[in-house]
Structure formats: structure tokens, C-alpha cells
Design an enzyme around this catalytic site. Structure first.
Site, PDB file in Angstrom:
ATOM      1  N   CYS A   1       0.854  -1.182   0.000  1.00 17.59           N
ATOM      2  CA  CYS A   1       0.000   0.000   0.000  1.00 17.59           C
ATOM      3  C   CYS A   1       0.896   1.240   0.000  1.00 17.59           C
ATOM      4  O   CYS A   1       1.817   1.350   0.808  1.00 17.59           O
ATOM      5  CB  CYS A   1      -0.900  -0.003   1.233  1.00 17.59           C
ATOM      6  SG  CYS A   1      -1.915   1.483   1.391  1.00 17.59           S
TER       7      CYS A   1
ATOM      8  N   CYS B   1       0.304   3.215   3.635  1.00 21.73           N
ATOM      9  CA  CYS B   1       0.720   2.679   4.940  1.00 21.73           C
ATOM     10  C   CYS B   1       1.755   1.562   4.868  1.00 21.73           C
ATOM     11  O   CYS B   1       2.175   1.044   5.897  1.00 21.73           O
ATOM     12  CB  CYS B   1      -0.497   2.213   5.729  1.00 21.73           C
ATOM     13  SG  CYS B   1      -1.275   0.718   5.066  1.00 21.73           S
TER      14      CYS B   1
ATOM     15  N   CYS C   1      -7.497  -0.724   1.313  1.00 19.85           N
ATOM     16  CA  CYS C   1      -6.552  -1.245   2.287  1.00 19.85           C
ATOM     17  C   CYS C   1      -7.249  -1.299   3.644  1.00 19.85           C
ATOM     18  O   CYS C   1      -7.812  -0.298   4.097  1.00 19.85           O
ATOM     19  CB  CYS C   1      -5.325  -0.340   2.352  1.00 19.85           C
ATOM     20  SG  CYS C   1      -4.128  -0.839   3.623  1.00 19.85           S
TER      21      CYS C   1
ATOM     22  N   CYS D   1      -8.228  -5.604  -9.789  1.00 24.35           N
ATOM     23  CA  CYS D   1      -7.798  -4.583 -10.743  1.00 24.35           C
ATOM     24  C   CYS D   1      -7.364  -3.372  -9.917  1.00 24.35           C
ATOM     25  O   CYS D   1      -8.189  -2.693  -9.312  1.00 24.35           O
ATOM     26  CB  CYS D   1      -8.950  -4.241 -11.679  1.00 24.35           C
ATOM     27  SG  CYS D   1      -8.483  -3.140 -13.014  1.00 24.35           S
TER      28      CYS D   1
ATOM     29  N   CYS E   1      -5.415   1.275   6.364  1.00 24.52           N
ATOM     30  CA  CYS E   1      -5.488   2.743   6.287  1.00 24.52           C
ATOM     31  C   CYS E   1      -6.686   3.275   5.499  1.00 24.52           C
ATOM     32  O   CYS E   1      -6.938   4.471   5.491  1.00 24.52           O
ATOM     33  CB  CYS E   1      -4.203   3.312   5.698  1.00 24.52           C
ATOM     34  SG  CYS E   1      -3.991   2.994   3.935  1.00 24.52           S
TER      35      CYS E   1
END
Length: 129
Positions: free
Chosen positions: A45, A48, A94, A118, A97
Site C-alpha cells: 500500500c 501505509c 486497504c 484490478c 489505512c
């Protein structure tokens, strides 16, 4: 997120990364960092640094965005219904976060479970093995 946290995030991310991860934007297909990346490693990510996907689950879906048929771990993502654009899709964010990553569809490789995550390159960072 308060104003100070938004300001810190805007300083950390590029304008495109902020637009995609915080404003649920979509980057241009075939003109992004990882759609054609074939190196071994892990995708994290951008906000984070949580490990999200392995290159071993990445495949060419022909869409112009990085596509994966599985996550790196079962508890890293959260899905919500996205009814924008006049259709129902499943948004992927995510879990740690809340950053917008992209969408998941049921048109992935059948022999790998049938899912296609995707994902926007702007929501990811890549760490080579």
C-alpha cells in the site's frame, strides 16, 4: 482524517497518488507504473506500506492496470459496494489505512479462483525480491 493528517498525506504522496488513494480516482490504463511490471517482489500500500500482493499472483488481464488473482494475506483488504458510474462494483480498499486500491471482479483466471483484483499503480509501491 483531520486537516493536519490530510496535509501530511498530500506532502507524502504525489497529486495522482492522493487523487487515487484518497478521492477514489482511477489512473489511465496502460500509462501507469506497474501494469507491465514483470519483476519478482511484493506490492505494498502506497499510504501505509502494508503488503498487499505478490508478483507471483500478478497476471496480464489486458486491461492496462496491474491485476492479481489473490492477495498476499487474507486480512489485508476490505471490500465495499461502489455504485458510482451507474453500476454496482466491488471496491477494494486497504484494511489498515482505508486507501482506495481499485476494484475486484469475478472474471479472473478460473483455475486460480476466478477473481481479478484490478489495482491502480498509484496506490501501490513495489519492493523487489
Amino acid at each position: 482524517m483531520n486537516e493536519e493528517e490530510k496535509k501530511e498525506l498530500k506532502n507524502k504522496l504525489t497529486e495522482e497518488e492522493y487523487r487515487v488513494t484518497q478521492e477514489k480516482g482511477t489512473e489511465t490504463p496502460f500509462h501507469n507504473a506497474y501494469w507491465d511490471n514483470h519483476e519478482d517482489g511484493m506490492y505494498h500500500c502506497k499510504v501505509c506500506d502494508t503488503t498487499l500482493f505478490s508478483s507471483s499472483t500478478k497476471y496480464d488481464s489486458g486491461t492496462g492496470w496491474p491485476s492479481f488473482f489473490a492477495t498476499a494475506a487474507p486480512d489485508t483488504l476490505r471490500t465495499i459496494t461502489d455504485s458510482s458510474l451507474g453500476m454496482d462494483r466491488t471496491e477494494v480498499i486497504c484494511k489498515k489505512c482505508g486507501a482506495h486500491l481499485g476494484h475486484v471482479f469475478d472474471d479472473g483466471p478460473a483455475d486460480k479462483g476466478g477473481q481479478r483484483f484490478c489495482t491502480n499503480s498509484a496506490s501501490l509501491s513495489f519492493k523487489k525480491e
